[in-house]
Design an enzyme around this catalytic site. Structure first.
Site, PDB file in Angstrom:
ATOM      1  N   SER A 112      52.964 -11.119   1.670  1.00  0.00           N
ATOM      2  CA  SER A 112      53.725 -11.149   0.422  1.00  0.00           C
ATOM      3  C   SER A 112      54.773 -10.042   0.329  1.00  0.00           C
ATOM      4  CB  SER A 112      52.784 -11.052  -0.779  1.00  0.00           C
ATOM      5  OG  SER A 112      52.178  -9.777  -0.837  1.00  0.00           O
ATOM      6  N   LYS A 167      52.579  -4.450  -4.356  1.00  0.00           N
ATOM      7  CA  LYS A 167      53.826  -5.109  -4.764  1.00  0.00           C
ATOM      8  C   LYS A 167      54.857  -4.042  -5.091  1.00  0.00           C
ATOM      9  CE  LYS A 167      51.666  -9.152  -4.837  1.00  0.00           C
ATOM     10  NZ  LYS A 167      51.896 -10.161  -3.769  1.00  0.00           N
TER      11      LYS A 167
END
Length: 339
Positions: A112, A167
């Site tokens: 990701s 993230k």
């Protein structure tokens, strides 16, 4: 020549003996009391005799120090196994304290955050970047900073507390995040990006474990770190002026991937304004990231942030060096700072 060599070796041993006696006496100075002064004096006599080079004087001084050693210090010498055990125990305690309060390690399990972080990267996470926390809790003892746009963070997923995610922060308190035709907008201001060619990588299938080839468009994105005010008007220059004013406080530059074809007028958001004490996060692999855009939008409480990702210290996986197969050590990623 042989006698000279033996004398030189005896002088070195005597100096080492005197040094050890002084150190041991200093370590147990309270228990020794007045005897410490006698040990220090005898050690000084040995040192002077060893440097003077007189064998008879050195022998006499060594006998006096040896007698004091046997009387006051011999019983205080720890066996070698205890010395090693205490050293190992101290190292373990220090490592646990560092991990609990200062620095932790985290393994990247998914793609990701490609290309910034790839599967098999091991990263150091600074746990004091934003606060000193009480271990195993969300209690922040001392505030040391605040997350800024562009920071790569490791956090406890508020929707699944058993999982840690990594993230990038793209929105802070007061921001409104939106994606228009794959371009990131913050408070209605597009964040500039430039095409940087293509990027190919292999994402392993969760069902078969086989590598699945991905080829995506790569962009260099520039995210302003300062307060971003909405554009004053609808002219293109108005949005540019807002971005330039925010960029005066710094710009985070990093690569993002787009693996799907952009659809005309496609939009994600605008999402709910970021609440105080929260951040909005996205993965750099924009089309293959479970982040704050999912389920209608969710935000990360600052108290759930474990720290800021700082450095890739180890990387093992596809494309690495190894005599057999494709997996191995990725030398180009070792000690790589995380932008």
């Amino acid at each position: 020549m042989a006698d000279a060599a033996r004398l030189a070796r005896a002088r070195r041993d005597a100096l080492r003996f005197a040094r050890d006696a002084r150190r041991l006496a200093a370590r147990h100075r309270r228990a020794l009391g007045d005897a410490r002064g006698a040990v220090d004096a005898a050690a000084a006599e040995v040192t002077a005799a060893a440097r003077g080079g007189e064998p008879d004087a050195l022998s006499a001084a060594l006998r006096r120090l040896d007698a004091l050693w046997e009387e006051h210090l011999a019983a205080r010498v720890k066996p070698w196994w205890r010395e090693y055990a205490e050293s190992i125990a101290l190292a373990v305690v220090l490592a646990l304290l560092v991990r609990a309060f200062v620095l932790d390690a985290f393994r990247i399990p998914s793609g990701s955050m490609v290309p910034t972080l790839v599967v098999g990267d091991y990263i150091f996470v600074s746990k004091v970047a934003y606060a000193v926390r009480l271990p195993f809790t969300h209690l922040r003892l001392v505030e040391t900073g605040a997350p800024r746009r562009g920071d790569v963070i490791v956090f406890e997923n508020p929707r699944d507390p058993s999982s840690d995610y990594v993230k990038r922060v793209v929105g802070v308190a007061g921001d409104v995040i939106e994606i228009r035709e794959q371009v990131l907008y913050v408070n209605g201001v597009p964040q500039p990006r430039a095409a940087a060619g293509e990027y190919a990588y292999a994402e392993r299938s969760p069902s078969t474990g086989e590598p699945l080839a991905e080829r995506c468009r790569r962009y260099r994105e520039a995210l302003a770190k300062g307060p971003i005010l909405p554009p004053r008007g609808d002219l293109p220059g108005d949005a540019e002026s807002s971005w330039q004013a925010a960029a005066a406080d710094g710009v985070a530059s990093y690569d993002v991937l787009q693996c799907r074809r952009a659809r005309l007028a496609s939009r994600e958001g605008p999402f709910e304004v970021v609440r105080p004490g929260h951040v909005f996060v996205m993965g750099d692999n924009r089309d293959l990231s479970a982040d704050s855009r999912g389920m209608g939008g969710w935000q990360v409480p600052v108290g759930h942030i474990r720290g800021r990702a700082a450095l890739v210290f180890w990387s093992w996986g596809d494309g690495g060096l190894w005599p057999r197969g494709a997996g191995g050590l990725r030398l180009d990623r070792l000690f790589k700072p995380i932008d």
